[in-house]
Design an enzyme around this catalytic site. Structure first.
Site, PDB file in Angstrom:
ATOM      1  N   ARG B  67      -4.712   1.145   2.939  1.00  0.00           N
ATOM      2  CA  ARG B  67      -5.432  -0.012   3.451  1.00  0.00           C
ATOM      3  C   ARG B  67      -4.786  -1.329   3.036  1.00  0.00           C
ATOM      4  O   ARG B  67      -4.447  -2.160   3.868  1.00  0.00           O
ATOM      5  CB  ARG B  67      -6.846   0.021   2.868  1.00  0.00           C
ATOM      6  CG  ARG B  67      -7.971  -0.213   3.816  1.00  0.00           C
ATOM      7  CD  ARG B  67      -9.270   0.037   3.061  1.00  0.00           C
ATOM      8  NE  ARG B  67      -9.105   1.146   2.124  1.00  0.00           N
ATOM      9  CZ  ARG B  67      -9.348   2.400   2.449  1.00  0.00           C
ATOM     10  NH1 ARG B  67      -9.810   2.715   3.607  1.00  0.00           N
ATOM     11  NH2 ARG B  67      -9.142   3.359   1.568  1.00  0.00           N
ATOM     12  N   THR B  68      -4.628  -1.497   1.736  1.00  0.00           N
ATOM     13  CA  THR B  68      -4.193  -2.800   1.243  1.00  0.00           C
ATOM     14  C   THR B  68      -2.766  -3.118   1.692  1.00  0.00           C
ATOM     15  O   THR B  68      -2.468  -4.220   2.140  1.00  0.00           O
ATOM     16  CB  THR B  68      -4.293  -2.839  -0.295  1.00  0.00           C
ATOM     17  OG1 THR B  68      -5.627  -2.515  -0.663  1.00  0.00           O
ATOM     18  CG2 THR B  68      -3.947  -4.206  -0.835  1.00  0.00           C
ATOM     19  N   LYS B  95      11.608   5.960 -12.759  1.00  0.00           N
ATOM     20  CA  LYS B  95      12.927   5.718 -12.188  1.00  0.00           C
ATOM     21  C   LYS B  95      13.944   5.300 -13.237  1.00  0.00           C
ATOM     22  O   LYS B  95      15.116   5.146 -12.932  1.00  0.00           O
ATOM     23  CB  LYS B  95      12.833   4.593 -11.138  1.00  0.00           C
ATOM     24  CG  LYS B  95      12.096   5.000  -9.899  1.00  0.00           C
ATOM     25  CD  LYS B  95      11.844   3.801  -8.998  1.00  0.00           C
ATOM     26  CE  LYS B  95      13.113   3.382  -8.284  1.00  0.00           C
ATOM     27  NZ  LYS B  95      12.876   2.170  -7.490  1.00  0.00           N
ATOM     28  N   ARG B 117       1.236  -4.258  -6.298  1.00  0.00           N
ATOM     29  CA  ARG B 117       0.194  -3.290  -6.661  1.00  0.00           C
ATOM     30  C   ARG B 117       0.770  -2.449  -7.788  1.00  0.00           C
ATOM     31  O   ARG B 117       1.882  -1.929  -7.676  1.00  0.00           O
ATOM     32  CB  ARG B 117      -0.120  -2.415  -5.440  1.00  0.00           C
ATOM     33  CG  ARG B 117      -0.775  -1.063  -5.726  1.00  0.00           C
ATOM     34  CD  ARG B 117      -2.202  -1.131  -6.186  1.00  0.00           C
ATOM     35  NE  ARG B 117      -3.120  -1.728  -5.243  1.00  0.00           N
ATOM     36  CZ  ARG B 117      -3.867  -1.031  -4.381  1.00  0.00           C
ATOM     37  NH1 ARG B 117      -3.794   0.271  -4.326  1.00  0.00           N
ATOM     38  NH2 ARG B 117      -4.704  -1.656  -3.583  1.00  0.00           N
ATOM     39  N   HIS B 145      -8.507  -7.181  -8.340  1.00  0.00           N
ATOM     40  CA  HIS B 145      -8.036  -6.938  -6.974  1.00  0.00           C
ATOM     41  C   HIS B 145      -8.584  -8.115  -6.160  1.00  0.00           C
ATOM     42  O   HIS B 145      -9.542  -7.978  -5.404  1.00  0.00           O
ATOM     43  CB  HIS B 145      -8.582  -5.599  -6.471  1.00  0.00           C
ATOM     44  CG  HIS B 145      -7.967  -5.126  -5.191  1.00  0.00           C
ATOM     45  ND1 HIS B 145      -7.074  -5.865  -4.457  1.00  0.00           N
ATOM     46  CD2 HIS B 145      -8.124  -3.960  -4.510  1.00  0.00           C
ATOM     47  CE1 HIS B 145      -6.717  -5.182  -3.384  1.00  0.00           C
ATOM     48  NE2 HIS B 145      -7.332  -4.016  -3.386  1.00  0.00           N
TER      49      HIS B 145
END
Lengths: 439, 321
Positions: B67-68, B95, B117, B145
């Protein structure tokens, strides 16, 4: 070589001294303490009248990181940091890599310390092999190699049974067990004090009770076994209550508080909101009432020791998300100034009491030859400058690490010079008059 | 019908949007007003304006999000920004590159904005300190948020024409919710009467100090409520045994039609998604006439356009309103 420290305010709680005295050093020991001692061929050092001469400060809780984590600190840089902070001796924690759970590691550390030839280093051995909580270390061997106490610091001793055995076994060597009190299940993934501020910031909390519940366990076991337990880096009011009660009931329990725990609170995380990883340590900064309770304990004598929990980390490790950064801050080079500013200037304690906390008591608890300016004692001497204006500048630290929450703080009171075994090992360029101590 | 509260200012004086905690009530209203204008763009046959032409925006998502991320991307494209998406593992450590290094590498290519995010609270603050680019928080750990709270406020204001004085009940996993934290900040700043409810094991310590009423009685929380907002029970975080079972959770806290009779007759039902049907919300309620859950999603685009415009383009343009 003989040196005569003439004048200055001598504060030596072990001998009940607080006044102007001369100290004659012969070689590595103190030969005489008295008024108007004759020079008699000794090098004379006129101590400025506003300097305070004390038995060498002793930080019984530091992490020197060697062997294994030399990118954070070494015995050489850690002891350079110690003497710059006025400490003539440190006791170093065993959570190195490998863990100091055998004579080989202990001897390695002592060899590095001898080579650095700055502060004295008293290693502390692991309670259990690998600090895993499963099997006792060879404690007699550690003792013989030079360890002065045992701890699994970084972790608590996992089970009550293992703690009981450690207390019983170590008591035959009159060694205290130093405990990092923390219930692992209550700590969980916590990174900050459980409460309003962590809540608003979305950080997982560690309640004060995670510490005190373990302190209560250990104090009960000390009482039962007659062993000696020392509570490390105490932060929670409920732990102090447990220590007070334990002492009342005759348990052999002592405790230490770190400067950041009697100075800062968890509000520092939120003013401003910056997720500053130099505010991340374990135990975490607690509430104002916990902090005030630590100050009360320091004032009323229930706190035995001020120790820094000097925990150097590389800046790469601290420049991380708050959750991922390691716990801990350096403390050796800010401790004295913080003590002057937060304990002496506000009148919380006297200078005599401050020296008890920083020298006399840790020496007694770990049973090492320190903490006194008696004739015949080692000439380990700290010279403090209560009027010195200090601006904390981490870039000038002798430690390899810079992870302090006190960077930029302006404080009154600091270190003028540090003498170990009769030899000047540190002179503060910023303290006028300190140059007289130069070798 | 009362008119909405309207912002008396026309500019945001921020480089970043890290959280609602940094915004004044006027700034919140400015974003909401600007979003009204932005919504109109989405109703045109050609849904594009040149407001952010030549601006480069990186959507850096270290956590799964549909969604975001989609909402931001659509918003950016409608404003003609050049946009790219980077989806990384949950932890940058996987990573072998730190978040700081990732950000510095992106920064070297001079993006104008980074939408971040991240699974850890405070990650946006860390980036903000090292980046010239403006940082928009698209959700950081359990912290904030902000664009979700703004789109929630936009949706509430659309239906109720005001925020001040409304009774808003927020029910669910409060402890782990960044949506809760941003909404509490925003709604209390605009004068709503905010009630929070959930099991005591999932209450953030000290939440009442933020000016909200806490209760474990969901019925008390929704009594006479104008707005009921359900929060996701984060199943992935529930290994800690915060409550006995999903069945019991639904019985005690689940939002059903029957329970909702205590709320005002014109109550609206909100959920930031993704929903667990039959856990925090009954399907009857989620799909029912009071639900504005999909409107929230639709409004998300307009609100994010407003935020992007005010941060990245607002200094050089008159406001669209």
């Amino acid at each position: 070589m003989r040196r005569l420290l003439k004048g200055g305010r001598v504060v030596d709680p072990a001998n009940g001294r607080d006044g102007s005295f001369d100290i004659l050093i012969d070689g590595e020991r103190i030969a005489r303490v008295g008024k108007d001692l004759p020079a008699d061929g000794a090098q004379v050092i006129e101590v400025p009248a506003n300097f305070v001469v004390t038995p060498g400060l002793f930080d019984m809780h530091v992490h020197l990181r060697e062997p294994g984590q030399e990118h954070k600190e070494t015995v050489a840089t850690g002891t350079a940091s110690a003497v710059a902070g006025g400490f003539t001796a440190v006791a170093c924690m065993p959570n190195t890599s490998p863990i100091n759970d055998n004579a080989g590691v202990t001897e390695f550390i002592l060899q590095k310390a001898a080579h650095a030839n700055l502060a004295r280093v008293y290693p502390i051995g692991a309670v259990t092999k690998g600090s895993k909580g499963e099997q006792l270390s060879d404690i007699a061997e550690l003792r013989a190699a030079g360890c002065v106490a045992i701890t699994d610091d970084g972790w608590p001793v996992r089970t009550a049974l293992m703690m009981r055995r450690a207390l019983e076994y170590a008591s035959m060597f009159k060694m205290p067990v130093l405990e990092h009190c923390e219930d692992p299940s209550l700590k969980g993934e916590g990174v900050a004090n459980e409460g309003y501020h962590a809540s608003v910031l979305g950080l997982r909390g560690i309640p004060g009770v995670a510490e005190s519940i373990m302190a209560q366990r250990d104090i009960a076991l000390a009482e039962m076994t007659g062993g000696t337990v020392h509570i490390c880096h105490m932060s929670a009011a409920t732990s102090l209550r447990a220590v007070r009660e334990g002492k009342q009931h005759g348990a052999r329990v002592t405790c230490e508080v770190a400067p950041h725990h009697f100075t800062l609170t968890d509000e520092s995380l939120a003013t401003p909101v910056s997720y500053d990883t130099n505010m991340k340590m374990n135990p975490p900064l607690r509430t104002a009432s916990d902090r005030d309770e630590m100050l009360k304990g320091i004032a009323d004598g229930s706190v035995d020791v001020i120790a820094t929990d000097h925990a150097p980390h590389h800046y790469d490790e601290k420049k991380m998300e708050f959750d991922l950064a390691p716990f801990g801050i350096v403390g050796l080079e800010t401790c004295v100034s913080i003590c002057f500013a937060r304990l002496i200037q506000p009148g919380v304690i006297t200078l005599t009491r401050m020296i008890e906390l920083l020298s006399t008591n840790p020496a007694r608890i770990l049973n090492v030859p320190a903490g006194t300016l008696s004739e015949g004692a080692l000439a380990d001497i700290s010279v403090l400058a209560p009027d010195l204006q200090v601006t904390v500048d981490p870039s000038r630290f002798k430690s390899k690490a810079r992870n302090t929450p006190f960077g930029g703080w302006q404080l009154k009171g600091g270190v003028a010079a540090t003498i170990v075994g009769g030899r000047t090992v540190y002179v503060n360029d910023h303290a006028s008059g300190a140059e007289r101590f130069c070798p | 019908m009362t008119m909405p509260q309207v912002a008396p200012i026309s500019k945001l004086k921020h480089k970043d949007l890290l959280g609602i905690s940094d915004l004044t009530p006027d700034e919140i209203l400015l974003i909401l007003d600007t979003a009204e204008a932005m919504r109109e763009i989405g109703e045109r046959p050609i849904k594009k304006v040149p407001a952010l032409r030549g601006k480069t925006i990186v959507n850096l998502f270290f956590e799964a999000s549909t969604r975001t991320r989609t909402s931001f991307e659509i918003a950016e494209k409608r404003l003609s920004a050049d946009t790219l998406n980077i989806a990384a593992q949950t932890s940058s450590l996987v990573k072998g590159e730190t978040l700081v290094d990732t950000a510095l590498n992106l920064e070297a290519m001079a993006p104008d904005m980074i939408v971040l995010r991240h699974a850890y609270s405070g990650a946006c603050h860390l980036l903000s300190r090292i980046c010239q680019a403006g940082i928009i928080n698209a959700g950081d750990g359990m912290h904030e948020h902000p664009t979700q709270a703004l789109l929630d406020a936009f949706t509430i204001r659309e239906h109720k024409k005001r925020i001040a004085g409304l009774k808003v009940a927020i029910v669910g996993d409060l402890l782990h919710s960044r949506v809760l934290r941003s909404n509490v900040q925003l709604l209390t700043k605009l004068g709503a009467d905010v009630w929070v409810s959930g099991p005591p094991t999932l209450m953030p310590p000290g939440i009442e100090r933020q000016g909200v009423r806490r209760t474990t009685s969901v019925d008390e929380a929704i009594e006479g409520a104008d707005v009921v907002m359900l929060l996701r029970v984060q199943l992935e975080r529930m290994q800690g045994a915060f409550f006995p079972s999903l069945r019991e959770y639904f019985n005690v806290f689940g939002m059903t039609r029957e329970r909702l009779r205590r709320a005002k007759s014109d109550v609206i039902i909100m959920h930031p998604g993704p929903m667990n049907r039959g856990v925090e919300i009954d399907s009857d309620v989620a799909d029912g006439p009071d639900s504005v859950i999909l409107e929230q999603v639709a409004n998300g685009v307009a609100v994010r356009m407003a935020v992007l415009y005010l941060l990245a383009g607002g200094a050089e343009h008159e406001t669209a309103a």
